[in-house]
Design an enzyme around this catalytic site. Structure first.
Site, PDB file in Angstrom:
ATOM      1  N   LYS A   1      32.628  26.437  45.139  1.00  0.00           N
ATOM      2  CA  LYS A   1      33.700  27.424  45.191  1.00  0.00           C
ATOM      3  C   LYS A   1      34.243  27.583  46.604  1.00  0.00           C
ATOM      4  O   LYS A   1      35.460  27.652  46.812  1.00  0.00           O
ATOM      5  CB  LYS A   1      33.217  28.776  44.664  1.00  0.00           C
ATOM      6  CG  LYS A   1      34.310  29.839  44.733  1.00  0.00           C
ATOM      7  CD  LYS A   1      34.003  31.080  43.948  1.00  0.00           C
ATOM      8  CE  LYS A   1      35.212  32.022  43.977  1.00  0.00           C
ATOM      9  NZ  LYS A   1      35.000  33.234  43.168  1.00  0.00           N
TER      10      LYS A   1
ATOM     11  N   HIS B   1      40.194  34.881  29.669  1.00  0.00           N
ATOM     12  CA  HIS B   1      40.725  36.221  29.923  1.00  0.00           C
ATOM     13  C   HIS B   1      41.450  36.774  28.695  1.00  0.00           C
ATOM     14  O   HIS B   1      41.400  37.986  28.432  1.00  0.00           O
ATOM     15  CB  HIS B   1      41.666  36.206  31.122  1.00  0.00           C
ATOM     16  CG  HIS B   1      40.958  36.230  32.437  1.00  0.00           C
ATOM     17  ND1 HIS B   1      41.555  35.861  33.612  1.00  0.00           N
ATOM     18  CD2 HIS B   1      39.684  36.582  32.782  1.00  0.00           C
ATOM     19  CE1 HIS B   1      40.691  35.982  34.613  1.00  0.00           C
ATOM     20  NE2 HIS B   1      39.556  36.422  34.129  1.00  0.00           N
TER      21      HIS B   1
ATOM     22  N   ARG C   1      43.204  25.975  44.533  1.00  0.00           N
ATOM     23  CA  ARG C   1      42.293  27.044  44.097  1.00  0.00           C
ATOM     24  C   ARG C   1      42.471  27.367  42.617  1.00  0.00           C
ATOM     25  O   ARG C   1      41.570  27.916  41.975  1.00  0.00           O
ATOM     26  CB  ARG C   1      42.512  28.300  44.950  1.00  0.00           C
ATOM     27  CG  ARG C   1      41.541  29.430  44.576  1.00  0.00           C
ATOM     28  CD  ARG C   1      41.526  30.559  45.567  1.00  0.00           C
ATOM     29  NE  ARG C   1      40.655  31.630  45.105  1.00  0.00           N
ATOM     30  CZ  ARG C   1      40.200  32.617  45.871  1.00  0.00           C
ATOM     31  NH1 ARG C   1      40.538  32.669  47.145  1.00  0.00           N
ATOM     32  NH2 ARG C   1      39.418  33.556  45.378  1.00  0.00           N
TER      33      ARG C   1
ATOM     34  N   HIS D   1      31.929  38.743  30.722  1.00  0.00           N
ATOM     35  CA  HIS D   1      32.929  37.829  31.275  1.00  0.00           C
ATOM     36  C   HIS D   1      32.512  36.367  31.139  1.00  0.00           C
ATOM     37  O   HIS D   1      33.314  35.512  30.728  1.00  0.00           O
ATOM     38  CB  HIS D   1      33.166  38.164  32.750  1.00  0.00           C
ATOM     39  CG  HIS D   1      34.053  37.194  33.450  1.00  0.00           C
ATOM     40  ND1 HIS D   1      35.413  37.111  33.217  1.00  0.00           N
ATOM     41  CD2 HIS D   1      33.776  36.234  34.377  1.00  0.00           C
ATOM     42  CE1 HIS D   1      35.936  36.153  33.974  1.00  0.00           C
ATOM     43  NE2 HIS D   1      34.966  35.618  34.679  1.00  0.00           N
TER      44      HIS D   1
ATOM     45  N   ASN E   1      40.231  28.406  37.944  1.00  0.00           N
ATOM     46  CA  ASN E   1      40.610  29.113  36.723  1.00  0.00           C
ATOM     47  C   ASN E   1      40.314  28.307  35.462  1.00  0.00           C
ATOM     48  O   ASN E   1      40.678  28.741  34.362  1.00  0.00           O
ATOM     49  CB  ASN E   1      42.099  29.474  36.773  1.00  0.00           C
ATOM     50  CG  ASN E   1      42.381  30.614  37.732  1.00  0.00           C
ATOM     51  OD1 ASN E   1      41.912  31.730  37.547  1.00  0.00           O
ATOM     52  ND2 ASN E   1      43.118  30.326  38.784  1.00  0.00           N
TER      53      ASN E   1
ATOM     54  N   GLU F   1      45.398  30.926  46.522  1.00  0.00           N
ATOM     55  CA  GLU F   1      45.614  30.390  45.173  1.00  0.00           C
ATOM     56  C   GLU F   1      47.048  29.900  44.958  1.00  0.00           C
ATOM     57  O   GLU F   1      47.677  30.178  43.953  1.00  0.00           O
ATOM     58  CB  GLU F   1      45.243  31.440  44.111  1.00  0.00           C
ATOM     59  CG  GLU F   1      44.970  30.823  42.739  1.00  0.00           C
ATOM     60  CD  GLU F   1      44.426  31.822  41.749  1.00  0.00           C
ATOM     61  OE1 GLU F   1      43.432  31.507  41.096  1.00  0.00           O
ATOM     62  OE2 GLU F   1      44.993  32.922  41.631  1.00  0.00           O
TER      63      GLU F   1
ATOM     64  N   GLU G   1      29.873  30.381  34.757  1.00  0.00           N
ATOM     65  CA  GLU G   1      30.668  30.055  35.941  1.00  0.00           C
ATOM     66  C   GLU G   1      30.039  28.884  36.696  1.00  0.00           C
ATOM     67  O   GLU G   1      30.762  28.050  37.280  1.00  0.00           O
ATOM     68  CB  GLU G   1      30.789  31.276  36.858  1.00  0.00           C
ATOM     69  CG  GLU G   1      31.635  32.409  36.293  1.00  0.00           C
ATOM     70  CD  GLU G   1      33.142  32.133  36.379  1.00  0.00           C
ATOM     71  OE1 GLU G   1      33.542  31.065  36.899  1.00  0.00           O
ATOM     72  OE2 GLU G   1      33.914  32.993  35.926  1.00  0.00           O
TER      73      GLU G   1
ATOM     74  N   ARG H   1      44.352  51.516  54.871  1.00  0.00           N
ATOM     75  CA  ARG H   1      44.928  50.171  55.017  1.00  0.00           C
ATOM     76  C   ARG H   1      43.873  49.097  55.282  1.00  0.00           C
ATOM     77  O   ARG H   1      44.188  48.003  55.749  1.00  0.00           O
ATOM     78  CB  ARG H   1      46.006  50.138  56.099  1.00  0.00           C
ATOM     79  CG  ARG H   1      47.234  50.982  55.780  1.00  0.00           C
ATOM     80  CD  ARG H   1      48.389  50.633  56.696  1.00  0.00           C
ATOM     81  NE  ARG H   1      49.573  51.425  56.324  1.00  0.00           N
ATOM     82  CZ  ARG H   1      49.920  52.567  56.914  1.00  0.00           C
ATOM     83  NH1 ARG H   1      49.171  53.059  57.892  1.00  0.00           N
ATOM     84  NH2 ARG H   1      51.006  53.216  56.531  1.00  0.00           N
TER      85      ARG H   1
ATOM     86  N   LYS I   1      38.675  37.634  46.216  1.00  0.00           N
ATOM     87  CA  LYS I   1      39.476  38.283  45.171  1.00  0.00           C
ATOM     88  C   LYS I   1      38.900  39.667  44.892  1.00  0.00           C
ATOM     89  O   LYS I   1      37.701  39.821  44.660  1.00  0.00           O
ATOM     90  CB  LYS I   1      39.474  37.459  43.884  1.00  0.00           C
ATOM     91  CG  LYS I   1      40.402  36.262  43.908  1.00  0.00           C
ATOM     92  CD  LYS I   1      40.458  35.610  42.535  1.00  0.00           C
ATOM     93  CE  LYS I   1      41.446  34.470  42.485  1.00  0.00           C
ATOM     94  NZ  LYS I   1      41.518  33.856  41.147  1.00  0.00           N
TER      95      LYS I   1
ATOM     96  N   HIS J   1      39.549  30.049  32.229  1.00  0.00           N
ATOM     97  CA  HIS J   1      39.909  31.456  32.376  1.00  0.00           C
ATOM     98  C   HIS J   1      41.224  31.845  31.714  1.00  0.00           C
ATOM     99  O   HIS J   1      41.408  33.015  31.355  1.00  0.00           O
ATOM    100  CB  HIS J   1      39.957  31.830  33.867  1.00  0.00           C
ATOM    101  CG  HIS J   1      38.604  31.972  34.483  1.00  0.00           C
ATOM    102  ND1 HIS J   1      37.720  30.930  34.576  1.00  0.00           N
ATOM    103  CD2 HIS J   1      37.978  33.046  35.041  1.00  0.00           C
ATOM    104  CE1 HIS J   1      36.600  31.345  35.161  1.00  0.00           C
ATOM    105  NE2 HIS J   1      36.735  32.620  35.454  1.00  0.00           N
TER     106      HIS J   1
END
Length: 361
Positions: free
Chosen positions: A224, A249, A238, A264, A242, A234, A184, A120, A142, A245
């Site tokens: 960032k 993506h 936030r 990426h 993206n 997000e 980025e 956990r 993330k 993206h």
């Protein structure tokens, strides 16, 4: 910047961002600041050979248990995750153990997810070794893996205890991976201000000044972190991060299906071309800045071949983006540099026109 290091401390889960000028001291202090009963280090096959030798002699790693997974995003999978869980379990990891992720974004994403879910949750430290990981993947909490042919489909928000950034690792990178991370940074420049954006467009990527690159990385990370601190989960601003993206993506997922290898950052760069096009036609992004940015991207990142017969596939992939609501594709667009417009929609016709521009130039 002093010869030692500068630490930016954020409120979000007490994450420390350490801009290192003394790698041994920075790593030693980061590990000491997180008391533990056992220490585990995760690398991939590439960073095991190129980057682990740079830190393996540090006293803080004496007795650490090594875990290694295969390199590249193709291995950011449930199988690799299960392997890390098994290594932690067999190595006697407890909730008081510590995990150090040494590698690029694939390692910090998967390693962070493994640490966040084992028992956990156990604390972890990121030592990103690629430019992409330093300015993006390792910072902000993330974590996750790819699943079902989709990028980062499963994961959690959970910050590293600390992130150690050191430019010496960047000397191990080939040019393609420098460019991947730089995309980025370019995104962060577009989100921040025209001065930083212009600095990025004029930085000499052929003859890299690493001290200057370190300064640009620090600025990029600060952009960032400001956004993440304001919106850690997000739910609002936030989503600005993206930019590029939603389409990027989709390009990555299409490439995976076709068996093409796409870094990426390259996909993000191509996504920026598309989403800046939408920004120009929908919310008035200045055309001169649009063409300057597109020219820079095309000169450095080349083209990603798509056929008009693949438009429907790309549209369907965009519909899977995690920012969407009830199947409506949401984009982050810009009215100008730093003028962020989240939750922007576009019709299918507008999206297909965007893909036409991307494909035909």
């Amino acid at each position: 910047m002093p010869n030692n290091f500068v630490i930016f401390v954020e409120d979000m889960d007490i994450q420390k961002i350490i801009m290192s000028r003394d790698l041994q001291r920075s790593v030693t202090d980061a590990v000491a600041a997180c008391p533990h009963d056992r220490l585990f280090v995760l690398t991939d096959s590439t960073t095991l050979s190129l980057c682990w030798p740079m830190v393996s002699g540090f006293a803080c790693f004496a007795g650490a248990k090594m875990m290694t997974i295969e390199a590249t995003d193709d291995h950011k999978t449930l199988d690799s995750l299960a392997h890390v869980w098994s290594e932690l379990q067999q190595g006697g990891a407890t909730r008081h153990s510590l995990m150090v992720n040494l590698g690029g974004g694939m390692v910090t994403d998967l390693g962070g997810f493994a640490a966040s879910t084992f028992k956990r949750g156990i604390p972890y430290i990121n030592i990103p070794t690629t430019l992409l990981a330093q300015v993006d993947a390792s910072v902000g909490g993330k974590t996750g893996i790819n699943f079902g042919g989709l990028k980062n489909e499963i994961g959690v928000f959970n910050c590293a205890h600390s992130v150690v950034l050191d430019a010496e690792f960047l000397r191990t990178l080939d040019f393609a991976n420098i460019l991947s991370g730089y995309a980025e940074m370019l995104k962060h420049g577009l989100l921040s201000d025209a001065t930083h954006w212009a600095e990025l467009l004029t930085f000499d990527l052929e003859q890299i000044d690493y001290p200057r690159l370190t300064e640009l990385v620090a600025t990029s990370v600060a952009v960032k972190e400001r956004v993440v601190t304001e919106d850690p989960l997000e739910r609002g601003v936030r989503k600005a991060l993206n930019l590029g993206h939603t389409v990027g993506h989709a390009f990555e997922s299409l490439a995976m299906r076709d068996g093409r290898t796409v870094l990426h950052g390259y996909a993000v760069a191509w996504g920026l071309v598309c989403e800046l096009y939408l920004s120009t036609v929908k919310v008035g992004f200045p055309r001169d800045k649009f063409y300057q940015t597109v020219r820079f991207i095309r000169e450095h990142y080349g083209d990603f071949y798509i056929d008009c017969k693949q438009y429907d596939d790309l549209y369907a992939l965009m519909q899977h983006d995690k920012k969407n609501t009830a199947g409506v594709i949401n984009f982050t667009l810009l009215g100008d540099i730093g003028d962020i417009r989240i939750d922007q929609t576009a019709t299918k016709e507008e999206i297909l026109e965007m893909l036409d521009f991307f494909r035909e130039g």
